[in-house]
Enzyme design. Sequence first.
Site, PDB file in Angstrom:
ATOM      1  CG  HIS A 160      -2.087   0.862   1.186  1.00  0.00           C
ATOM      2  ND1 HIS A 160      -2.065   2.107   0.634  1.00  0.00           N
ATOM      3  CD2 HIS A 160      -3.357   0.659   1.634  1.00  0.00           C
ATOM      4  CE1 HIS A 160      -3.250   2.666   0.756  1.00  0.00           C
ATOM      5  NE2 HIS A 160      -4.058   1.796   1.362  1.00  0.00           N
ATOM      6  CD  GLU A 205      -2.739   0.916  -2.600  1.00  0.00           C
ATOM      7  OE1 GLU A 205      -3.082  -0.243  -2.255  1.00  0.00           O
ATOM      8  OE2 GLU A 205      -3.428   1.929  -2.378  1.00  0.00           O
TER       9      GLU A 205
END
Length: 312
Positions: free
Chosen positions: A191, A288
């Site tokens: 992330h 991501e």
Amino acid sequence: MAMVSMKFCVPSLSLPSLRPTKRYSGMAFAASNQDAVALGVKVTQGEGNLPKLVLTSDQGSEAEIYLFGGCITSWKVPGGRDLLFVRPDAVFDQKKPISGGIPHCFPQFGPGTMQQHGFARNMDWSLAESENVEGNPIVTLELKDSPYSRAMWDFGFQARYKVVLNSKSISTELTVTNTDEKPFTFSAALHSYFRASITGVSVKGLKGCKTLNKDPDPKNPIEGSEERDAITFPGFVDCIYLDAPNEVHLDNGLGDVISIKNTNWADAVLWNPHLQMEACYKDFVCVENAKIGTVQLEPKHSWIAKQHLSIV
């Protein structure tokens, strides 16, 4: 029949295979163990007195990694600003994941049967190994199942996370191994929060990908196809790109273009919360690498995914 671990690799993302100058294995973390880590790796205390690794290459690049969550929170190239972003509301109290840097999403991406994005970002990883290859520090972190993880996901596993810092790049290799006697499934992502000036941000390389747009309803994403050469962020963005290419380019709006390469992550996610996070949304963007579809892993098998971030 004996099981054989699965390996995935791409030559362009191969981690250094040069002869290491020093290698240290199996080190349990303690401040007194500074002498037991490789050159260019410093063991220290970070925010909230949490254990932190500071990596410094001979060329002057730097990275910081918290053992809590196995989270890379800082990456600087020689003479440059920090290319990653930690949100101002981030807390370092082990009660919630670190908000920023490169948190792990494992064994679940997004909401589901366990806590948001799984438990790996909310557990203490250990420093399993450190070495130095021609002035470039390398560390390997490790996470294994525990009563905490088994309360949410009752499987035996080992996750190893190798981080390599070079002069203008930082590479990671995540290896998930099934140490249980039964198969399991998982999804995962890195992330990644990048420092940015959101009005000047663009992401190139995703044109033609199938999209799952989670705006306006994240529970019912809208299927589509990306038609833009350069994706910008004029408002709220939360979009999954399926079967993404192995490289995209991020212009962070601050004068840096970052190549984001991957092996075996398969998908990509773009996110900026806009006014939902009014205090800081202008200062970052999330690009991501992810594996949205579930991976099924048989006992004694491994799944490997790599990421390579570099300045273009």
